[in-house]
Design a protein around this motif. Structure first.
Motif, PDB file in Angstrom:
ATOM      1  N   GLY A   1       0.778  -1.191   0.139  1.00 32.48           N
ATOM      2  CA  GLY A   1       0.154  -0.085   0.093  1.00 32.48           C
ATOM      3  C   GLY A   1       0.991   1.224  -0.120  1.00 32.48           C
ATOM      4  O   GLY A   1       2.187   1.179   0.205  1.00 32.48           O
ATOM      5  N   SER A   2       0.317   2.515  -0.068  1.00 31.71           N
ATOM      6  CA  SER A   2       0.915   3.606  -0.232  1.00 31.71           C
ATOM      7  C   SER A   2       1.704   4.163   1.242  1.00 31.71           C
ATOM      8  O   SER A   2       2.812   4.454   1.238  1.00 31.71           O
ATOM      9  CB  SER A   2       0.066   4.735  -0.391  1.00 31.71           C
TER      10      SER A   2
ATOM     11  N   GLN B   1      -0.617  -0.838  -4.511  1.00 30.35           N
ATOM     12  CA  GLN B   1      -0.961   0.440  -4.873  1.00 30.35           C
ATOM     13  C   GLN B   1      -0.644   0.496  -6.435  1.00 30.35           C
ATOM     14  O   GLN B   1       0.092  -0.290  -6.937  1.00 30.35           O
ATOM     15  CB  GLN B   1      -0.257   1.580  -4.397  1.00 30.35           C
TER      16      GLN B   1
ATOM     17  N   SER C   1      -4.281  -4.955  -8.750  1.00 28.93           N
ATOM     18  CA  SER C   1      -4.295  -3.563  -7.991  1.00 28.93           C
ATOM     19  C   SER C   1      -5.066  -3.820  -6.451  1.00 28.93           C
ATOM     20  O   SER C   1      -5.829  -4.561  -6.491  1.00 28.93           O
ATOM     21  CB  SER C   1      -4.935  -2.579  -8.807  1.00 28.93           C
ATOM     22  N   ASP C   2      -4.679  -3.075  -5.650  1.00 30.18           N
ATOM     23  CA  ASP C   2      -5.369  -2.923  -4.454  1.00 30.18           C
ATOM     24  C   ASP C   2      -6.751  -2.934  -4.443  1.00 30.18           C
ATOM     25  O   ASP C   2      -7.456  -3.399  -3.690  1.00 30.18           O
ATOM     26  CB  ASP C   2      -4.585  -2.292  -3.285  1.00 30.18           C
TER      27      ASP C   2
ATOM     28  N   SER D   1      -6.044   5.586   0.369  1.00 35.76           N
ATOM     29  CA  SER D   1      -6.859   6.199  -0.501  1.00 35.76           C
ATOM     30  C   SER D   1      -8.199   6.186  -0.019  1.00 35.76           C
ATOM     31  O   SER D   1      -8.647   5.351   0.739  1.00 35.76           O
ATOM     32  CB  SER D   1      -6.555   5.791  -1.976  1.00 35.76           C
TER      33      SER D   1
ATOM     34  N   GLU E   1     -12.076   6.244  -7.881  1.00 37.73           N
ATOM     35  CA  GLU E   1     -10.773   6.606  -7.033  1.00 37.73           C
ATOM     36  C   GLU E   1     -11.043   8.031  -6.683  1.00 37.73           C
ATOM     37  O   GLU E   1     -10.879   8.917  -7.626  1.00 37.73           O
ATOM     38  CB  GLU E   1      -9.674   6.279  -7.876  1.00 37.73           C
TER      39      GLU E   1
END
Length: 534
Positions: free
Chosen positions: A22-23, A92, A265-266, A289, A323
């Motif tokens: 993740g970020s 991410q 993707s997450d 996010s 998003e």
């Protein structure tokens, strides 16, 4: 690290080593085919914020963290190494990693918060006649082929590659392939550099007209001025990349024959890990996010609200991309910069229970936070109205405002953005959304769950163990690819902890606050542009 001491004693189970980048951090977990996380371990990830809108992360840090946490969870789980059926990664995305022919990164990865590619995206998107900042004929070409258009803010991987090409031409020249993070990690695990249609979407050069296509668009590469050979070979969306590289297998202590499934993707992973595998069943996810998403049986784009349907890992299926930008990052910002900053006020380091304290403070404030509104666009607005110059802040502070009000206002501000996103999402899928599944770290909070129920006026289904939806979904997808799990088995393996019903007493308050939230966005767009335009 966490461990379930009962699950691993069951026999005839399949297990997956799932790696989630993740970020804000990296996590490895051993996940059973029941969806239960046996054990997990985390590692920090540093985001380097640079002048001019730059944001970068170090792929070496990702890989070192992935190896260390993977070793920890394998040892801690008590699972026999040969019982691990697969390894799979989610991550991410809209993060560009340039690598050489050996898969070694040539520089730090350009992060999805990075806006330095904005001028280059706007340049290639320009044309006459012009619609919403795009040349009409280029716009139609992108929408027809990909379902996407380059972001004007430059937060997509296309913008990142164009930034590298123009600002670091020596790196561009040396780049063998550009990868997304999940494909970078998969290449390190296997020694094979590959990608899929679903993972390369943020580069806006794949042909998405048919699900599972394995080709890039020569026409779009030409418009972007990019070289086709710098993009990896595409394998099937649900494909197996190969076995673990022998050196990696030895390092992890598992058989070299263990298959590594194509990454995801997450947002894909969390949707499936929340149990929402049927078309139109929607989730709200708040991690670093914020997004709203569901599966759909069609490819479609709503440019006005910056929504599109992208290829899902599930065969012949797409999923709504809603998003919205920063989610839990807003909470992190509030705690790090306003409550526990490392400065001369000396308020002290952030305690381990800071998020629990944040939740407690929010509980102490009334619905509507005494008129305080938090704007969550710390890095610009995306869905449902792209505004790269928009920024965040607290509005309507008074001498009576407390930190309780501000804490709750952060939660409410993100809920208002979800309410704003809901209507165009319903129009997109062609039906009302009568409830949402709520997952990600934000779903640990009962008060945030109730706020969403009140603001959106629909029941909120709080997913059990919401912080593990990404690794759970990644494990489910790996087992689906190997034929060891059926899609119809997934919903019953994801538990709903609690259903939050809207409180009618709070409805009028939130209706009023939401109207002003929308008005603040509209009235301040010119101010944001004047302050932040480069």
């Amino acid at each position: 690290m966490g461990r379930d001491t009962n699950e691993h004693t069951q026999r005839n189970r399949y297990y997956v080593l799932a790696i989630d980048l993740g970020s804000g951090g990296l996590k490895a977990a051993i996940v059973a085919d029941t969806g239960r996380v046996i054990t997990s371990a985390g590692a920090p990830v540093t985001t380097h914020l640079l002048s001019g809108g730059g944001a970068e992360q170090d792929p070496h840090e990702w890989w070192q963290g992935a190896r260390r946490t993977a070793r920890e969870v394998i040892a801690e789980s008590g699972i026999a190494p040969y019982d691990i059926a697969a390894v799979a990664c989610d991550s991410q995305w809209s993060v560009a990693v340039p690598v050489d022919a050996h898969g070694e990164p040539l520089m730090r990865a350009i992060h999805w918060m990075d806006t330095r590619g904005g001028p280059y995206n706007r340049a290639i998107a320009n044309g006459f006649p012009r619609i919403q900042g795009y040349g009409l004929f280029k716009l139609l070409k992108w929408l027809r082929l990909t379902g996407l258009v380059p972001t004007l803010s430059g937060v997509d991987s296309l913008g990142h590659v164009l930034f590298i090409k123009h600002a670091h031409p020596e790196i561009y020249a040396r780049t063998h392939k550009f990868l997304e993070p999940m494909d970078f990690l998969t290449s390190r695990l296997t020694g094979r550099i590959t990608a899929t249609q679903k993972t390369m979407v943020p580069f806006v050069v794949t042909d998405n007209r048919q699900w599972g296509a394995t080709s890039y668009s020569d026409a779009l590469l030409q418009v972007a001025g990019l070289d086709k050979e710098k993009f990896p070979a595409l394998i099937p969306n649900d494909g197996v990349v190969g076995p673990l590289a022998p050196s990696v297998a030895e390092d992890l202590g598992v058989p070299a024959s263990t298959p590594v499934v194509a990454g995801v993707s997450d947002s894909n992973a969390s949707l499936i890990g929340s149990g929402a595998v049927h078309d139109f069943e929607s989730i709200i996810y708040i991690g670093t996010s914020l997004y709203m998403t569901c599966h759909v049986p069609f490819k479609k784009t709503d440019l006005a609200h910056f929504m599109t349907a992208l290829p899902s890992p599930l065969q012949n299926r797409y999923y709504l991309l809603g998003e919205q930008g920063a989610g839990g990052k807003c909470v992190e910002f509030y705690l790090k910069h306003l409550i526990y900053p490392d400065d001369d006020f000396a308020t002290g380091p952030k305690p381990d229970d800071a998020y629990h304290r944040f939740n407690t403070m929010a509980c102490a404030a009334p619905a509507g936070s005494a008129g305080v509104i938090f704007l969550p666009w710390l890095n610009g607005a995306i869905v449902p109205s792209e505004a790269p110059h928009a920024r965040g802040g607290f509005m309507n502070l008074s001498l009576k405002t407390t930190r309780q009000h501000m804490a709750r206002a952060v939660m409410e501000g993100l809920a208002y953005n979800n309410r704003w996103t809901r209507r165009p999402a319903e129009k997109f899928i062609g039906r009302p959304i009568d409830h949402f599944r709520f997952s990600g770290g934000g779903a640990l909070s009962d008060v945030w769950s109730q706020i969403h129920a009140d603001v959106l006026n629909v029941p909120i289904h709080q997913v059990e163990d919401p912080v593990n939806t990404t690794v759970r979904g990644t494990a489910f997808l790996a087992l689906l690819s190997l034929g060891r799990l059926a899609i119809e088995d997934i919903p019953e393996r994801v538990t709903i902890r609690r259903v939050f019903q809207p409180d009618p007493q709070n409805g009028p308050v939130y209706d009023k606050m939401y109207r002003q939230y929308r008005m603040l966005f509209k009235k301040n767009k010119k101010i944001f542009a004047a302050l932040n335009e480069k």
